[in-house]
Design a protein around this motif. Structure first.
Motif, mmCIF file in Angstrom:
data_model
loop_
_atom_site.group_PDB
_atom_site.id
_atom_site.type_symbol
_atom_site.label_atom_id
_atom_site.label_comp_id
_atom_site.label_asym_id
_atom_site.label_seq_id
_atom_site.Cartn_x
_atom_site.Cartn_y
_atom_site.Cartn_z
ATOM 1 N N GLN A 1 0.814 -1.182 -0.088
ATOM 2 C CA GLN A 1 0.162 0.027 -0.122
ATOM 3 C C GLN A 1 0.770 1.268 -0.004
ATOM 4 O O GLN A 1 0.596 2.278 -0.826
ATOM 5 C CB GLN A 1 -0.805 -0.042 1.111
ATOM 6 N N SER A 2 2.113 1.140 0.747
ATOM 7 C CA SER A 2 2.882 2.396 0.604
ATOM 8 C C SER A 2 3.371 2.521 -0.917
ATOM 9 O O SER A 2 3.518 3.824 -1.083
ATOM 10 C CB SER A 2 3.760 2.215 1.731
ATOM 11 N N ASN B 1 2.790 6.240 -5.902
ATOM 12 C CA ASN B 1 2.370 6.207 -7.274
ATOM 13 C C ASN B 1 3.588 6.013 -8.469
ATOM 14 O O ASN B 1 3.534 6.425 -9.544
ATOM 15 C CB ASN B 1 1.804 7.636 -7.706
ATOM 16 N N MET B 2 4.621 5.087 -7.910
ATOM 17 C CA MET B 2 5.643 4.866 -8.682
ATOM 18 C C MET B 2 5.335 3.343 -9.361
ATOM 19 O O MET B 2 4.675 2.425 -8.565
ATOM 20 C CB MET B 2 6.728 4.393 -7.606
ATOM 21 N N ALA B 3 5.677 3.407 -10.645
ATOM 22 C CA ALA B 3 5.573 2.118 -11.329
ATOM 23 C C ALA B 3 6.577 1.017 -11.098
ATOM 24 O O ALA B 3 7.792 1.450 -10.436
ATOM 25 C CB ALA B 3 5.484 2.212 -12.842
ATOM 26 N N LYS C 1 -3.245 -5.097 -14.242
ATOM 27 C CA LYS C 1 -2.055 -4.318 -14.358
ATOM 28 C C LYS C 1 -1.264 -3.757 -13.114
ATOM 29 O O LYS C 1 -0.444 -2.992 -13.159
ATOM 30 C CB LYS C 1 -1.767 -3.316 -15.585
ATOM 31 N N ASN C 2 -2.193 -3.870 -12.007
ATOM 32 C CA ASN C 2 -1.742 -3.132 -10.812
ATOM 33 C C ASN C 2 -0.432 -3.797 -10.150
ATOM 34 O O ASN C 2 -0.128 -4.852 -10.459
ATOM 35 C CB ASN C 2 -3.020 -3.363 -9.640
ATOM 36 N N LEU C 3 0.275 -3.022 -9.692
ATOM 37 C CA LEU C 3 1.650 -3.369 -8.903
ATOM 38 C C LEU C 3 1.223 -4.474 -7.866
ATOM 39 O O LEU C 3 0.300 -4.540 -7.339
ATOM 40 C CB LEU C 3 2.256 -2.243 -8.333
ATOM 41 N N ARG C 4 2.124 -5.518 -7.954
ATOM 42 C CA ARG C 4 1.865 -6.671 -7.126
ATOM 43 C C ARG C 4 3.089 -7.249 -6.255
ATOM 44 O O ARG C 4 4.158 -6.548 -6.508
ATOM 45 C CB ARG C 4 1.634 -8.074 -7.968
#
Length: 231
Positions: free
Chosen positions: A96-97, A102-104, A206-209
């Motif tokens: 969550q952090s 907002n970093m890819a 496509k969310n960060l995992r």
């Protein structure tokens, strides 16, 4: 489960249908039973019992959950968690952090984790990733005195992201043989975490995992089983 089966039936047919090729000798009754079992594990028991368990073994009144994966070691090592246990709750807070930043996925994100969250990356670590859903299953087992055995087909001798036809020949035999490593997991086997781009590792978005990481060094070498190719 009925609703999900109906939703799946509306999807267009895959150009290379799995069941028509790999289950061509299976009866309709078997295929239906297989579908019902997976719908039950993945949807019907949603958030009530552990989901997506590959097998449950009962031996001498002992319950053992089995998780089977085909994978390769993490190519870039992992971020280490030192001095505290790796838990799903901790990893979700880290994720969550990172999403809030907002970093890819990439080097800027890795620097953020190192500098702001104080988790250092060991690019040489020998380790394997494990999805958070399976970490949830492990924590359930650990809490309820159930053994959790993780067996990995290390497919380093195959293409990086093989199609199923690159793994097996027409007879369903592994093309390059199989090396299996297996271990009953303990809390101490989890050493950190890795990130994956959202479209990797079978994600539906496509969310960060983020994945938990198991030390590859903890797998006993005696459990390595090279299975020769049948001719």
């Amino acid at each position: 489960m009925n609703d999900e089966a109906e939703n799946l039936s509306r999807k267009s047919e895959h150009p290379n249908p799995f069941t028509e090729y790999w289950l061509k000798n299976a009866s309709d009754v078997y295929r239906k039973k297989l579908l019902i079992q997976r719908l039950l594990m993945n949807i019907g028991l949603k958030e009530v019992w552990p989901l997506d368990v590959d097998a449950i073994e009962i031996t001498d009144s002992q319950i053992i959950f089995h998780e089977f994966k085909r994978k390769t070691p993490c190519p870039g090592g992992c971020f280490l968690i030192v001095g505290k246990h790796v838990t799903k709750s901790l990893l979700l807070n880290i994720l969550q952090s990172c999403r809030n930043s907002n970093m890819a996925y990439g080097e800027a994100l890795f620097r953020y984790v190192d500098e702001n969250l104080q988790y250092q990356r060991d690019e040489t670590a020998h380790c394997y990733g494990l999805d958070l859903s399976h970490l949830t299953n492990f924590e359930y087992c650990n809490k309820n005195n159930i053994s959790y055995v993780h067996t990995i087909w290390d497919s380093s001798d195959y293409p990086e992201k093989p199609n199923i036809e690159q793994l097996f020949n027409e007879s369903g035999i592994p093309a390059n043989g199989v090396t299996l490593i297996s271990k009953q997991l303990e809390v101490s086997d989890f050493i950190g975490f890795i990130f994956t781009a959202g479209n990797n590792s079978g994600s539906f978005n496509k969310n960060l995992r983020l994945q938990a990481v198991i030390s590859g060094d903890e797998f006993d070498d005696t459990t390595c089983i090279p299975i020769p190719i049948s001719r």
